[in-house]
Motif scaffolding. Structure first.
Motif, PDB file in Angstrom:
ATOM      1  N   SER A 259     -23.408   3.169  -1.684  1.00 23.87           N
ATOM      2  CA  SER A 259     -22.882   1.806  -1.687  1.00 23.87           C
ATOM      3  C   SER A 259     -21.407   1.854  -2.056  1.00 23.87           C
ATOM      4  CB  SER A 259     -23.648   0.930  -2.685  1.00 23.87           C
ATOM      5  OG  SER A 259     -23.384   1.347  -4.013  1.00 23.87           O
ATOM      6  N   VAL A 260     -20.729   0.728  -1.866  1.00 19.90           N
ATOM      7  CA  VAL A 260     -19.307   0.680  -2.192  1.00 19.90           C
ATOM      8  C   VAL A 260     -19.087   0.872  -3.689  1.00 19.90           C
ATOM      9  CG1 VAL A 260     -17.210  -0.716  -2.041  1.00 19.90           C
ATOM     10  CG2 VAL A 260     -18.904  -0.837  -0.232  1.00 19.90           C
ATOM     11  N   PHE A 261     -20.030   0.399  -4.506  1.00 21.52           N
ATOM     12  CA  PHE A 261     -19.888   0.553  -5.952  1.00 21.52           C
ATOM     13  C   PHE A 261     -20.000   2.028  -6.345  1.00 21.52           C
ATOM     14  CE2 PHE A 261     -21.539  -3.730  -5.199  1.00 21.52           C
ATOM     15  CZ  PHE A 261     -20.580  -4.486  -5.861  1.00 21.52           C
ATOM     16  N   ASP A 262     -20.954   2.754  -5.737  1.00 21.87           N
ATOM     17  CA  ASP A 262     -21.042   4.194  -5.972  1.00 21.87           C
ATOM     18  C   ASP A 262     -19.775   4.895  -5.494  1.00 21.87           C
ATOM     19  OD1 ASP A 262     -23.571   3.746  -6.925  1.00 21.87           O
ATOM     20  OD2 ASP A 262     -24.576   4.298  -5.058  1.00 21.87           O
ATOM     21  N   TYR A 263     -19.265   4.441  -4.369  1.00 20.56           N
ATOM     22  CA  TYR A 263     -18.052   5.025  -3.787  1.00 20.56           C
ATOM     23  C   TYR A 263     -16.867   4.875  -4.746  1.00 20.56           C
ATOM     24  CZ  TYR A 263     -14.155   5.332  -0.404  1.00 20.56           C
ATOM     25  OH  TYR A 263     -12.997   5.647   0.250  1.00 20.56           O
ATOM     26  N   ARG A 264     -16.677   3.677  -5.276  1.00 21.91           N
ATOM     27  CA  ARG A 264     -15.546   3.441  -6.177  1.00 21.91           C
ATOM     28  C   ARG A 264     -15.710   4.215  -7.481  1.00 21.91           C
ATOM     29  NH1 ARG A 264     -14.106  -2.876  -6.362  1.00 21.91           N
ATOM     30  NH2 ARG A 264     -12.225  -2.006  -7.297  1.00 21.91           N
ATOM     31  N   HIS A 265     -16.952   4.297  -7.973  1.00 23.97           N
ATOM     32  CA  HIS A 265     -17.190   5.048  -9.203  1.00 23.97           C
ATOM     33  C   HIS A 265     -16.890   6.528  -8.997  1.00 23.97           C
ATOM     34  CE1 HIS A 265     -19.056   6.393 -12.906  1.00 23.97           C
ATOM     35  NE2 HIS A 265     -19.844   7.189 -12.212  1.00 23.97           N
ATOM     36  N   ALA A 266     -17.364   7.087  -7.884  1.00 21.19           N
ATOM     37  CA  ALA A 266     -17.122   8.503  -7.606  1.00 21.19           C
ATOM     38  C   ALA A 266     -15.637   8.777  -7.417  1.00 21.19           C
ATOM     39  CB  ALA A 266     -17.905   8.927  -6.366  1.00 21.19           C
ATOM     40  N   LEU A 267     -14.934   7.858  -6.768  1.00 20.09           N
ATOM     41  CA  LEU A 267     -13.499   8.043  -6.555  1.00 20.09           C
ATOM     42  C   LEU A 267     -12.743   7.991  -7.879  1.00 20.09           C
ATOM     43  CD1 LEU A 267     -11.483   8.440  -4.242  1.00 20.09           C
ATOM     44  CD2 LEU A 267     -11.181   5.964  -4.176  1.00 20.09           C
ATOM     45  N   ALA A 268     -13.177   7.121  -8.783  1.00 21.06           N
ATOM     46  CA  ALA A 268     -12.552   7.068 -10.107  1.00 21.06           C
ATOM     47  C   ALA A 268     -12.783   8.369 -10.870  1.00 21.06           C
ATOM     48  CB  ALA A 268     -13.100   5.885 -10.894  1.00 21.06           C
ATOM     49  N   CYS A 269     -13.958   8.960 -10.690  1.00 24.71           N
ATOM     50  CA  CYS A 269     -14.246  10.239 -11.347  1.00 24.71           C
ATOM     51  C   CYS A 269     -13.364  11.350 -10.791  1.00 24.71           C
ATOM     52  CB  CYS A 269     -15.720  10.600 -11.174  1.00 24.71           C
ATOM     53  SG  CYS A 269     -16.848   9.517 -12.071  1.00 24.71           S
ATOM     54  N   VAL A 270     -13.061  11.291  -9.503  1.00 28.39           N
ATOM     55  CA  VAL A 270     -12.162  12.288  -8.911  1.00 28.39           C
ATOM     56  C   VAL A 270     -10.781  12.183  -9.544  1.00 28.39           C
ATOM     57  CG1 VAL A 270     -11.017  13.011  -6.788  1.00 28.39           C
ATOM     58  CG2 VAL A 270     -13.422  12.380  -6.743  1.00 28.39           C
ATOM     59  N   GLU A 271     -10.339  10.970  -9.804  1.00 33.83           N
ATOM     60  CA  GLU A 271      -9.016  10.773 -10.388  1.00 33.83           C
ATOM     61  C   GLU A 271      -8.906  11.366 -11.784  1.00 33.83           C
ATOM     62  OE1 GLU A 271      -8.282   6.630 -10.215  1.00 33.83           O
ATOM     63  OE2 GLU A 271      -7.952   6.589  -8.045  1.00 33.83           O
ATOM     64  N   ILE A 272     -10.029  11.402 -12.519  1.00 34.62           N
ATOM     65  CA  ILE A 272      -9.980  11.977 -13.866  1.00 34.62           C
ATOM     66  C   ILE A 272     -10.394  13.441 -13.877  1.00 34.62           C
ATOM     67  CG2 ILE A 272     -10.425   9.753 -14.926  1.00 34.62           C
ATOM     68  CD1 ILE A 272     -13.285  10.607 -15.412  1.00 34.62           C
ATOM     69  N   GLY A 273     -10.757  13.978 -12.695  1.00 34.39           N
ATOM     70  CA  GLY A 273     -10.942  15.421 -12.639  1.00 34.39           C
ATOM     71  C   GLY A 273     -12.271  15.937 -12.181  1.00 34.39           C
ATOM     72  N   ALA A 274     -13.310  15.098 -12.061  1.00 31.65           N
ATOM     73  CA  ALA A 274     -14.612  15.635 -11.659  1.00 31.65           C
ATOM     74  C   ALA A 274     -15.515  14.519 -11.195  1.00 31.65           C
ATOM     75  CB  ALA A 274     -15.283  16.384 -12.813  1.00 31.65           C
ATOM     76  N   ILE A 275     -16.471  14.890 -10.333  1.00 30.88           N
ATOM     77  CA  ILE A 275     -17.517  13.969  -9.914  1.00 30.88           C
ATOM     78  C   ILE A 275     -18.569  13.909 -11.006  1.00 30.88           C
ATOM     79  CG2 ILE A 275     -19.432  13.668  -8.305  1.00 30.88           C
ATOM     80  CD1 ILE A 275     -16.962  12.869  -7.004  1.00 30.88           C
ATOM     81  N   CYS A 276     -18.983  12.718 -11.390  1.00 33.51           N
ATOM     82  CA  CYS A 276     -20.027  12.585 -12.398  1.00 33.51           C
ATOM     83  C   CYS A 276     -21.363  13.014 -11.805  1.00 33.51           C
ATOM     84  CB  CYS A 276     -20.133  11.137 -12.885  1.00 33.51           C
ATOM     85  SG  CYS A 276     -18.677  10.593 -13.795  1.00 33.51           S
ATOM     86  N   PRO A 277     -22.051  14.016 -12.381  1.00 28.56           N
ATOM     87  CA  PRO A 277     -23.320  14.469 -11.812  1.00 28.56           C
ATOM     88  C   PRO A 277     -24.446  13.517 -12.150  1.00 28.56           C
ATOM     89  CG  PRO A 277     -22.844  15.677 -13.809  1.00 28.56           C
ATOM     90  CD  PRO A 277     -21.657  14.779 -13.572  1.00 28.56           C
ATOM     91  N   ASP A 278     -25.524  13.647 -11.387  1.00 32.77           N
ATOM     92  CA  ASP A 278     -26.723  12.884 -11.704  1.00 32.77           C
ATOM     93  C   ASP A 278     -27.313  13.387 -13.009  1.00 32.77           C
ATOM     94  OD1 ASP A 278     -26.494  11.428  -9.433  1.00 32.77           O
ATOM     95  OD2 ASP A 278     -27.774  12.757  -8.244  1.00 32.77           O
ATOM     96  N   VAL A 279     -27.867  12.500 -13.809  1.00 34.50           N
ATOM     97  CA  VAL A 279     -28.497  12.861 -15.070  1.00 34.50           C
ATOM     98  C   VAL A 279     -29.989  13.024 -14.832  1.00 34.50           C
ATOM     99  CG1 VAL A 279     -28.938  12.159 -17.438  1.00 34.50           C
ATOM    100  CG2 VAL A 279     -26.759  11.626 -16.380  1.00 34.50           C
ATOM    101  N   VAL A 280     -30.511  14.209 -15.091  1.00 32.77           N
ATOM    102  CA  VAL A 280     -31.926  14.483 -14.919  1.00 32.77           C
ATOM    103  C   VAL A 280     -32.518  14.829 -16.267  1.00 32.77           C
ATOM    104  CG1 VAL A 280     -31.632  15.258 -12.551  1.00 32.77           C
ATOM    105  CG2 VAL A 280     -31.457  16.906 -14.388  1.00 32.77           C
ATOM    106  N   ASP A 281     -33.848  14.917 -16.305  1.00 30.50           N
ATOM    107  CA  ASP A 281     -34.522  15.175 -17.569  1.00 30.50           C
ATOM    108  C   ASP A 281     -34.099  16.504 -18.174  1.00 30.50           C
ATOM    109  OD1 ASP A 281     -35.786  12.804 -17.267  1.00 30.50           O
ATOM    110  OD2 ASP A 281     -37.619  13.659 -16.399  1.00 30.50           O
ATOM    111  N   GLU A 282     -33.914  17.521 -17.318  1.00 28.51           N
ATOM    112  CA  GLU A 282     -33.527  18.827 -17.840  1.00 28.51           C
ATOM    113  C   GLU A 282     -32.162  18.767 -18.504  1.00 28.51           C
ATOM    114  OE1 GLU A 282     -33.733  21.533 -14.659  1.00 28.51           O
ATOM    115  OE2 GLU A 282     -35.917  21.437 -14.438  1.00 28.51           O
TER     116      GLU A 282
END
Length: 374
Positions: A259-282
């Protein structure tokens, strides 16, 4: 916009210069042609504003009449597709007249039917498309330029998708670089986006526009065409931005950027240096540190007892003190049933004695009062 030479188009396909549409929009020249139509430059007779006017004219489905300006389907098989596409073109651009809040989206003034087809009146932009920019510069996009374009398109798509519409045809030709530095999203995929209003597409289709952005930026930065979904790391693309593009194009399994919201969030993470990974139980369990053993557990029991006795007792709250008092009252009650019965009997005898004394005193006072009266 760059004005194309008229020799690139058949004269019979074009509306003549000076043609007046909708009783107010005059054609001044030709800007270009795409798969779904012809774009003219012109002006508004009432306001004098310069405009761009797009005519829905899919050359694979329709032809212009030899006498006149009307369009006709090539045959009966093309007729249904042509008229459906014309309606979708009209509905999409009419919906875009309500698009507010983004400077990165071409302004659509109105849409109307005429000459057997539909038209859209838009603002006249000055600049070139991304495709033409790359041809003139003879180089690839720099990462900073790609980031700027990606952020601009995010703002444009946020408005488009909020109108329950889609672009459906994002590519280097539909990304317009204005001379004032703005990036505009233009040239909407006319015949398809209106299907969304008829509930003929599913909820995953906003990802179509996002994946088109990823494909366009990757090709603009590397010069390599994207076939299917796979892309490879490239020296011109920083690792964080490549990961962003890879997730835009990745469709197998869970779509992280859907979605566009995921897109903007991921792009903001690129600007600070990394893509935020998915959080899993492990990840959650591995991030919790193991509790450290208490040093007192290794001491002898006597030492721990002395240490506990030496520590001052914690101050109890009012509620704790009230509970302690209740427990003490319950503990102080006699537990022997016979003793309790005897105690109750003694209390009853005392009550009767007191009651009898009060009655006697009352009788004596009554007799004394009567004697005084008589």
């Amino acid at each position: 916009m760059i004005q194309l030479m008229s020799e690139e188009l058949e004269p019979a396909e074009l509306l003549p210069v000076g043609t007046l549409l909708h009783r107010r929009y005059c054609i001044d020249g030709i800007l270009g042609r795409g798969t779904y139509g012809i774009t003219y430059c012109g002006h508004d007779e009432k306001t004098g504003t310069r405009i761009a006017l797009k005519e829905y004219f899919p050359y694979a489905l329709a032809v212009r009449a030899e006498q006149g300006q009307a369009l006709h389907p090539k045959n009966k098989a093309c007729g249904a597709l042509f008229f459906l596409g014309s309606e979708m073109f009209y509905r999409q651009h009419l919906a875009l007249t309500d698009a507010k809040g983004s400077d990165n989206l071409v302004t659509v003034y109105t849409a109307f039917f005429e000459n057997g087809t539909s038209y859209a009146v838009m603002e006249h932009l000055v600049g070139i498309t991304l495709e033409r920019f790359l041809q003139l510069r003879r180089r690839r996009l720099y990462p900073e330029e790609a980031m700027y374009i990606a952020a601009s398109l995010a703002d444009a798509l946020l408005v488009v998708h909020s109108l329950n519409s889609l672009h459906y045809d994002i590519n280097a030709k539909s990304i317009f670089l204005c001379t004032d530095g703005k990036v505009k999203l233009v040239d909407f995929g006319a015949a398809k986006a209106g299907l969304r209003a008829r509930h003929e597409v599913d909820d995953t289709e906003p990802w179509i526009d996002l994946s088109a952005i990823g494909r366009t930026l990757y090709e603009a930065m590397t010069g390599l065409a994207v076939f299917g979904e796979g892309i490879q790391p490239h020296a011109n693309i920083p690792p964080q931005f490549f990961e962003f593009l890879w997730h835009l194009l990745e469709t197998s399994g869970y779509r992280r950027i859907a979605s566009v919201f995921d897109y903007r969030h991921a792009l903001a993470c690129v600007e600070i240096g990394a893509i935020c990974p998915d959080v899993v139980d492990e990840d959650v369990t591995s991030s919790i540190p193991e509790p450290r053993k208490n040093a007192s557990q290794s001491r002898p029991q006597e030492a721990r007892a002395k240490e506990a006795a030496a520590q001052p007792l914690p101050k109890k709250s009012i509620l704790d003190r009230a509970l302690d008092a209740m427990e003490g009252a319950v503990a102080s009650e006699p537990k022997d049933a016979e003793e309790q019965v005897q105690k109750e009997a003694r209390i009853k005898r005392k009550v009767w004695v007191i009651y009898g004394g009060v009655v006697c005193v009352a009788l004596i006072l009554t007799l004394i009062i009567r004697g005084l009266i008589h």
